[in-house]
Design a protein around this motif. Structure first.
Motif, short mmCIF file in Angstrom:
data_model
loop_
_atom_site.label_atom_id
_atom_site.label_comp_id
_atom_site.label_asym_id
_atom_site.label_seq_id
_atom_site.Cartn_x
_atom_site.Cartn_y
_atom_site.Cartn_z
N LEU A 204 0.83 -1.21 0.00
CA LEU A 204 0.00 0.00 0.00
C LEU A 204 0.86 1.26 0.00
O LEU A 204 0.63 2.20 0.76
CB LEU A 204 -0.96 0.01 1.21
N ARG A 205 1.85 1.27 -0.85
CA ARG A 205 2.79 2.39 -0.85
C ARG A 205 2.19 3.66 -1.41
O ARG A 205 2.72 4.75 -1.18
CB ARG A 205 4.04 1.99 -1.65
N SER A 206 1.07 3.54 -2.13
CA SER A 206 0.41 4.75 -2.62
C SER A 206 -0.40 5.42 -1.53
O SER A 206 -0.85 6.56 -1.70
CB SER A 206 -0.51 4.40 -3.80
N VAL A 330 -4.01 -17.22 -0.23
CA VAL A 330 -4.23 -17.28 -1.67
C VAL A 330 -3.15 -16.52 -2.43
O VAL A 330 -2.68 -16.98 -3.48
CB VAL A 330 -5.64 -16.76 -2.01
N THR A 331 -2.74 -15.37 -1.93
CA THR A 331 -1.67 -14.64 -2.62
C THR A 331 -0.34 -15.38 -2.51
O THR A 331 0.48 -15.34 -3.44
CB THR A 331 -1.53 -13.21 -2.07
N THR A 332 -0.13 -16.06 -1.39
CA THR A 332 1.07 -16.90 -1.26
C THR A 332 1.04 -18.03 -2.28
O THR A 332 2.04 -18.31 -2.96
CB THR A 332 1.16 -17.49 0.16
N TYR A 343 7.82 -14.04 -8.09
CA TYR A 343 8.66 -13.34 -7.12
C TYR A 343 9.19 -12.02 -7.65
O TYR A 343 9.82 -11.27 -6.92
CB TYR A 343 9.84 -14.25 -6.72
N VAL A 344 8.89 -11.72 -8.90
CA VAL A 344 9.39 -10.48 -9.49
C VAL A 344 8.22 -9.54 -9.77
O VAL A 344 7.07 -9.96 -9.91
CB VAL A 344 10.18 -10.75 -10.79
N SER A 345 8.52 -8.26 -9.85
CA SER A 345 7.47 -7.25 -9.97
C SER A 345 6.89 -7.14 -11.37
O SER A 345 6.00 -6.34 -11.61
CB SER A 345 7.99 -5.88 -9.52
N ASP A 346 7.38 -7.96 -12.30
CA ASP A 346 6.77 -8.00 -13.63
C ASP A 346 5.33 -8.48 -13.54
O ASP A 346 4.51 -8.18 -14.42
CB ASP A 346 7.55 -8.94 -14.55
N HIS A 347 5.03 -9.23 -12.52
CA HIS A 347 3.68 -9.76 -12.29
C HIS A 347 3.14 -9.17 -10.98
O HIS A 347 3.90 -8.98 -10.03
CB HIS A 347 3.70 -11.28 -12.21
N PRO A 348 1.83 -8.92 -10.90
CA PRO A 348 1.29 -8.22 -9.72
C PRO A 348 1.15 -9.09 -8.48
O PRO A 348 0.84 -8.56 -7.41
CB PRO A 348 -0.09 -7.75 -10.21
N GLU A 350 3.25 -10.53 -6.52
CA GLU A 350 4.13 -10.20 -5.39
C GLU A 350 3.62 -8.95 -4.66
O GLU A 350 3.74 -8.86 -3.43
CB GLU A 350 5.58 -10.02 -5.86
N ARG A 351 3.03 -8.02 -5.39
CA ARG A 351 2.44 -6.84 -4.74
C ARG A 351 1.21 -7.23 -3.93
O ARG A 351 1.02 -6.76 -2.80
CB ARG A 351 2.08 -5.78 -5.79
#
Length: 380
Positions: A204-206, A330-332, A343-348, A350-351
């Motif tokens: 929630l960095r925004s 579920v996100t895990t 594990y990379v930010s190319d896909h949502p 991990e966020r």
């Protein structure tokens, strides 16, 4: 994936359709940039407000949309599936409007159309640095001085801290314990209200929370909401409904993770086959989808109790507990389905994993929800 929802009216169908259009057209294209750069989405929230989504469960006579909680929570679910920060902002703002809506004086209630119409953004100042779950032990104090309350103390973990236009401030106007707590509503430009540097959060960095310092902030006496000493009851009633909002956010986040993981599994080829065809992956997806459906059912059951005017505190605690734990699981699992790509930010995913964690904490930790539920079972 199509999610079956119970909708009372054709108007509700249209509302959810509008929400989906906003989510796809306004939220989804912006979320990655705003989250990566830590940009607060005030412009996006104004768009959401102009669409009437910031006052959904409040009466039309007050400037709201007069929608049942069952419908409002499904709106939150859709928003969270595209951008959790926006859904949480809507939930917190809705929570922030509750004290004036339920307990406000006639003069205070005249501001409701502006609050509910989306022009103003609210915040809810209850937690403190030394008292999160133990809200009844808060130490922020307000003392009478002429025509004002003079407020001194520090609030912590305030969503929209430094961004809001008004703050609900729960403070001690009397002795120790819940009976000494009152609720004031203060304008953001009140001298002595000092937002601190936003926290550096994992998700929630925004919309990171911030501490709010009250340094002899003078709030007019007529900004007391309800009776003196009634603040703790107001706070707890608001949190019952707020927990449903967080549960809806969790369901939306988890549904997005299911959909994304399933789509990836259909396209990812290993050993000459889509990985979705392997039971090791397919069973993970099946469990993910089942848990989300169960969480949604708990949530909507609690919403229907609230809409019917029946007690819903315990059911809200169950929904918040289960839905947010499901979002974490579920996100895990979604990351596991994607493997290294997850594990990379190319896909949502991990966020979403990072964001799911906070849902187990806000609006009462899940340990507090277990306490609420267990006490309802053991008390005669």
């Amino acid at each position: 994936m199509t999610v079956e929802r119970m909708l009372p009216t054709d108007e509700a169908y249209e509302l959810l359709g509008l929400t989906k259009e906003i989510a796809d057209g306004e939220l989804a294209p912006r979320v990655a940039k705003y989250e990566q750069e830590g940009l607060f989405p005030r412009d996006v929230l104004r768009t959401v407000g102009r669409a009437g989504l910031l006052g959904l469960p409040y009466p039309e006579a007050d400037g709201g949309a007069g929608q049942p909680y069952e419908v409002y929570l499904q709106v939150l679910e859709i928003l969270a599936g595209s951008w959790l920060g926006i859904a949480e902002a809507v939930s917190v703002h809705t929570l922030s409007c509750y004290p004036i809506s339920a307990y406000g004086s006639e003069r205070q209630r005249k501001s409701l159309p502006e609050l509910l119409g989306g022009d103003l953004l609210g915040a809810y100042c209850l937690s403190e640095p030394q008292g999160g779950s133990d809200a009844a032990a808060l130490t922020t104090r307000a003392v009478r001085d002429g025509d004002d309350w003079v407020v001194t103390g520090t609030k912590a973990w305030i969503t929209h801290g430094g961004r809001a236009d008004f703050y609900n401030v729960f403070c001690r106007t009397g002795g120790p314990g819940p009976a000494g707590i009152s609720c004031l509503v203060a304008d953001a430009d009140t001298p002595g209200i000092l937002p601190q540097t936003p926290e550096k959060t994992m998700g929630l960095r925004s919309s990171p929370p911030a501490q709010m310092v009250f340094d002899d902030a003078r709030v007019p006496l007529d900004r007391l909401v309800g009776a003196e000493g009634e603040g703790f009851r107001i706070a707890m009633q608001a949190l019952d409904a707020g927990r449903l909002g967080i549960a809806a956010c969790a369901v939306g986040l988890a549904q997005a993770a299911v959909d994304y993981a399933a789509g990836y599994a259909r396209e990812r080829i290993q050993f000459g086959r889509a990985i979705a065809e392997f039971q090791g992956v397919g069973f993970i997806l099946a469990d993910m989808a089942t848990q989300v459906s169960a969480a949604r059912a708990l949530l909507l059951n609690a919403a229907r109790l609230k809409d019917a005017g029946r007690p819903f505190t315990v059911e809200a605690a169950k929904a918040k507990l289960f839905a947010t734990d499901v979002a974490m699981r579920v996100t895990t699992d979604a990351i596991q389905v994607l493997g290294g790509a997850g594990y990379v930010s190319d896909h949502p995913v991990e966020r979403w994993f990072r964001e799911a964690k906070v849902l187990q904490i806000v609006e009462g930790t899940n340990q507090i929800q277990r306490l609420v539920i267990s006490r309802s079972l053991t008390r005669g």
